[in-house]
Motif scaffolding. Structure first.
Motif, PDB file in Angstrom:
ATOM      1  N   LEU A 261      24.499 -47.039  54.165  1.00  0.00           N
ATOM      2  CA  LEU A 261      24.118 -46.048  53.238  1.00  0.00           C
ATOM      3  C   LEU A 261      25.201 -46.299  52.112  1.00  0.00           C
ATOM      4  N   MET A 262      24.915 -46.719  50.957  1.00  0.00           N
ATOM      5  CA  MET A 262      25.700 -46.841  50.204  1.00  0.00           C
ATOM      6  C   MET A 262      25.460 -45.737  49.022  1.00  0.00           C
ATOM      7  N   ILE A 263      26.867 -45.028  48.969  1.00  0.00           N
ATOM      8  CA  ILE A 263      26.650 -44.151  47.372  1.00  0.00           C
ATOM      9  C   ILE A 263      27.468 -45.004  46.943  1.00  0.00           C
ATOM     10  N   ALA A 264      26.490 -44.483  45.120  1.00  0.00           N
ATOM     11  CA  ALA A 264      27.498 -45.284  44.536  1.00  0.00           C
ATOM     12  C   ALA A 264      26.879 -43.990  42.797  1.00  0.00           C
ATOM     13  N   GLY A 265      27.244 -44.766  41.681  1.00  0.00           N
ATOM     14  CA  GLY A 265      27.338 -43.592  40.631  1.00  0.00           C
ATOM     15  C   GLY A 265      28.029 -42.494  40.534  1.00  0.00           C
ATOM     16  N   ASP A 266      28.373 -41.740  39.493  1.00  0.00           N
ATOM     17  CA  ASP A 266      29.446 -40.855  39.096  1.00  0.00           C
ATOM     18  C   ASP A 266      29.612 -39.830  39.618  1.00  0.00           C
ATOM     19  N   LEU A 267      28.270 -39.582  40.532  1.00  0.00           N
ATOM     20  CA  LEU A 267      28.939 -38.826  41.552  1.00  0.00           C
ATOM     21  C   LEU A 267      29.703 -38.884  43.186  1.00  0.00           C
ATOM     22  N   ALA A 268      29.804 -40.156  43.093  1.00  0.00           N
ATOM     23  CA  ALA A 268      29.840 -40.985  44.000  1.00  0.00           C
ATOM     24  C   ALA A 268      31.672 -40.907  45.231  1.00  0.00           C
ATOM     25  N   GLY A 269      31.889 -39.647  44.774  1.00  0.00           N
ATOM     26  CA  GLY A 269      32.888 -39.504  44.895  1.00  0.00           C
ATOM     27  C   GLY A 269      33.781 -38.525  46.726  1.00  0.00           C
ATOM     28  N   THR A 270      34.840 -38.153  47.047  1.00  0.00           N
ATOM     29  CA  THR A 270      34.769 -37.443  48.479  1.00  0.00           C
ATOM     30  C   THR A 270      33.691 -36.318  48.794  1.00  0.00           C
ATOM     31  N   SER A 271      34.173 -35.533  47.595  1.00  0.00           N
ATOM     32  CA  SER A 271      33.302 -33.982  47.700  1.00  0.00           C
ATOM     33  C   SER A 271      31.477 -34.493  48.235  1.00  0.00           C
ATOM     34  N   PHE A 272      30.942 -35.018  47.219  1.00  0.00           N
ATOM     35  CA  PHE A 272      29.135 -35.856  47.424  1.00  0.00           C
ATOM     36  C   PHE A 272      28.928 -36.920  48.597  1.00  0.00           C
ATOM     37  N   VAL A 273      29.763 -37.463  49.044  1.00  0.00           N
ATOM     38  CA  VAL A 273      29.525 -38.449  50.297  1.00  0.00           C
ATOM     39  C   VAL A 273      29.847 -36.822  51.344  1.00  0.00           C
ATOM     40  N   THR A 274      30.724 -36.177  51.513  1.00  0.00           N
ATOM     41  CA  THR A 274      31.050 -35.061  52.602  1.00  0.00           C
ATOM     42  C   THR A 274      29.630 -34.601  52.762  1.00  0.00           C
ATOM     43  N   GLY A 275      29.326 -34.001  51.174  1.00  0.00           N
ATOM     44  CA  GLY A 275      27.721 -33.303  51.398  1.00  0.00           C
ATOM     45  C   GLY A 275      26.796 -33.736  52.268  1.00  0.00           C
ATOM     46  N   VAL A 276      26.867 -35.427  51.501  1.00  0.00           N
ATOM     47  CA  VAL A 276      25.570 -35.999  52.462  1.00  0.00           C
ATOM     48  C   VAL A 276      25.708 -36.532  54.329  1.00  0.00           C
ATOM     49  N   ARG A 277      26.880 -36.444  54.156  1.00  0.00           N
ATOM     50  CA  ARG A 277      27.491 -36.573  55.677  1.00  0.00           C
ATOM     51  C   ARG A 277      27.136 -35.564  56.589  1.00  0.00           C
ATOM     52  N   GLU A 278      27.125 -34.379  55.322  1.00  0.00           N
ATOM     53  CA  GLU A 278      26.704 -32.534  56.680  1.00  0.00           C
ATOM     54  C   GLU A 278      25.421 -32.653  56.772  1.00  0.00           C
ATOM     55  N   LEU A 279      24.633 -33.105  55.609  1.00  0.00           N
ATOM     56  CA  LEU A 279      23.663 -32.494  56.293  1.00  0.00           C
ATOM     57  C   LEU A 279      22.859 -33.950  56.795  1.00  0.00           C
ATOM     58  N   LEU A 280      22.939 -35.042  56.136  1.00  0.00           N
ATOM     59  CA  LEU A 280      22.407 -36.555  56.773  1.00  0.00           C
ATOM     60  C   LEU A 280      22.680 -36.591  59.120  1.00  0.00           C
ATOM     61  N   TYR A 281      23.879 -36.237  59.269  1.00  0.00           N
ATOM     62  CA  TYR A 281      23.875 -36.347  59.964  1.00  0.00           C
ATOM     63  C   TYR A 281      23.414 -35.387  60.791  1.00  0.00           C
ATOM     64  N   GLN A 282      23.479 -34.045  60.528  1.00  0.00           N
ATOM     65  CA  GLN A 282      22.794 -33.295  61.279  1.00  0.00           C
ATOM     66  C   GLN A 282      20.902 -32.930  61.268  1.00  0.00           C
ATOM     67  N   ARG A 283      20.758 -33.430  60.320  1.00  0.00           N
ATOM     68  CA  ARG A 283      19.015 -33.810  60.283  1.00  0.00           C
ATOM     69  C   ARG A 283      18.581 -34.356  60.802  1.00  0.00           C
TER      70      ARG A 283
END
Length: 406
Positions: free
Chosen positions: A336-358
């Motif tokens: 699962l690759m995150i790309a685009g303007d928001l694809a930095g540490t803060s955004f990816v950290t948020g993705v991981r939090e909810l992805l692995y939780q849900r």
């Protein structure tokens, strides 16, 4: 002459020159002997079909390979795809800017240009401008327009791959149903004087996914890329091919409803893009007095370490991660690759939090969550690869060889 019984090409017919070229291009058979073994064709038939490819300038002989026989003898001459006989033009449109390039047939960027170009100006103006960019880039790269074999274009909207037309694109006013292929082919001819060439059009997230998967994860059989910029979209590559759905609408996760009242550019309320895209984060920042109007502005603020932008990007990542939990459960991707303007540490950290939780543990046990390797060139590389795979597919090779008279 014909090959041995039982040996057929990909289309179920006789093994042709296009099938031999595919074996060489992919490295599955790179000597005359290996081609005979792989296809069951006689030595003479392999030689005749290779001769057509040599006359077209598509194959060349490389260095001698190892001697397989314990008795010694001359090394086998290897065969190579000659990537110097043509070039590809590619462009990647975003809502406010674009990037264009001349690429080799193996995906190397030979010349590149990026600049402001607003899709809201309409297809006629935008595609006409791209024609001018292409002419300048060819001169910069030292290639003639006659060497161009095709053009690939990435656009920020759903595309019907059969027609090359965008279908009800929320962020491309005036483009719905427009003949993009025809206009871009004419723009190329008008600005270079060369004959028209094939034009292929696809969604930007699709082509970013295709470029990233082919160059960085060729063995991944289920690959998902999520682009989070002005909008949100996903590209899915399954078994090496782009999964587009019935009419190009696959991967449009930005318009999944997430329970918000925010108004989306598509006219609906509660779309993921309305609350978690770069555009949405920019609007929230602007509401606090921070100058931001687009996803690229948010990207610049994140790069500068702006704490407010970082906090909002992380929250946006959590909202996207919640949706991606369903995507991952449905598709079971390896990457699962995150790309685009928001694809930095803060955004990816948020993705991981909810992805692995849900998501179910089984769905994420072998999942790699990564960020883009190709960066802003991903769409260009994918667009170029799309053109090459189309033009050098076995059936298309036969058509082109006949047209060349070889």
């Amino acid at each position: 002459m014909t090959g041995q019984p039982g040996r057929t090409g990909r289309g179920g017919g006789q093994v042709g020159a296009g099938d031999l070229l595919a074996l060489v291009r992919t490295g599955r058979a790179t000597t005359r002997g290996a081609l005979q073994q792989a296809t069951g064709l006689s030595r003479a038939t392999v030689g005749q079909r290779l001769d057509r490819l040599f006359r077209a300038g598509w194959l060349r002989e490389g260095a001698g390979g190892p001697v397989d026989s314990p008795l010694g003898g001359r090394p086998s001459i290897t065969l190579e795809f000659d990537d110097a006989h043509a070039v590809v033009l590619a462009a990647d449109l975003d809502t406010r800017h674009a990037r264009a390039a001349v690429l080799s047939l193996t995906g190397e960027v030979l010349a590149e240009h990026a600049g402001a170009l607003a899709v809201e100006d309409g297809p006629d103006a935008v595609l006409g401008e791209l024609g001018g960019w292409f002419a300048e880039l060819l001169e910069k790269a030292g290639h003639r327009a006659a060497e161009v074999c095709g053009i690939g274009l990435a656009v920020p909207g759903p595309v019907d791959s059969g027609t090359g037309r965008v279908v009800q694109p929320p962020m491309m006013p005036g483009w719905d149903g427009y003949d993009i292929r025809g206009r871009l082919a004419r723009a190329f001819t008008e600005r270079t004087g060369a004959a028209p060439v094939p034009v292929l059009v696809d969604n930007d997230a699709n082509l970013m996914a295709y470029g990233e998967q082919r160059t960085g994860y060729p063995d991944c059989s289920a690959f998902v890329l999520v682009k989070v910029s002005t909008g949100i979209g996903a590209g899915v590559v399954v078994d090496g091919g782009i999964f587009r759905g019935v009419d190009g609408g696959a991967g449009d996760i930005g318009h999944i409803r997430v329970g918000s009242e925010a108004l989306c550019r598509c006219g609906s309320q509660g779309c993921l893009a309305a609350v978690a895209s770069g555009g949405a984060v920019a609007r929230r920042l602007a509401g606090t007095g921070v100058p931001a109007a687009s996803g690229s502005d948010v990207r610049d603020l994140l790069a500068a370490g702006h704490p407010g932008a970082a906090a909002l990007a992380r929250e946006a990542g959590r909202q996207v991660g919640d949706v991606l939990a369903t995507v991952v459960t449905l598709l079971n991707p390896g990457v699962l690759m995150i790309a685009g303007d928001l694809a930095g540490t803060s955004f990816v950290t948020g993705v991981r939090e909810l992805l692995y939780q849900r998501a179910l543990p089984r769905s994420t046990a072998r999942l790699e969550v990564v960020t883009s390797r190709l960066g802003e060139r991903a769409g260009l590389v994918g667009a170029g690869a799309l053109v090459v795979e189309h033009l050098y597919a076995p059936a298309r090779v036969e058509e082109r060889l006949l047209a060349l008279g070889v």
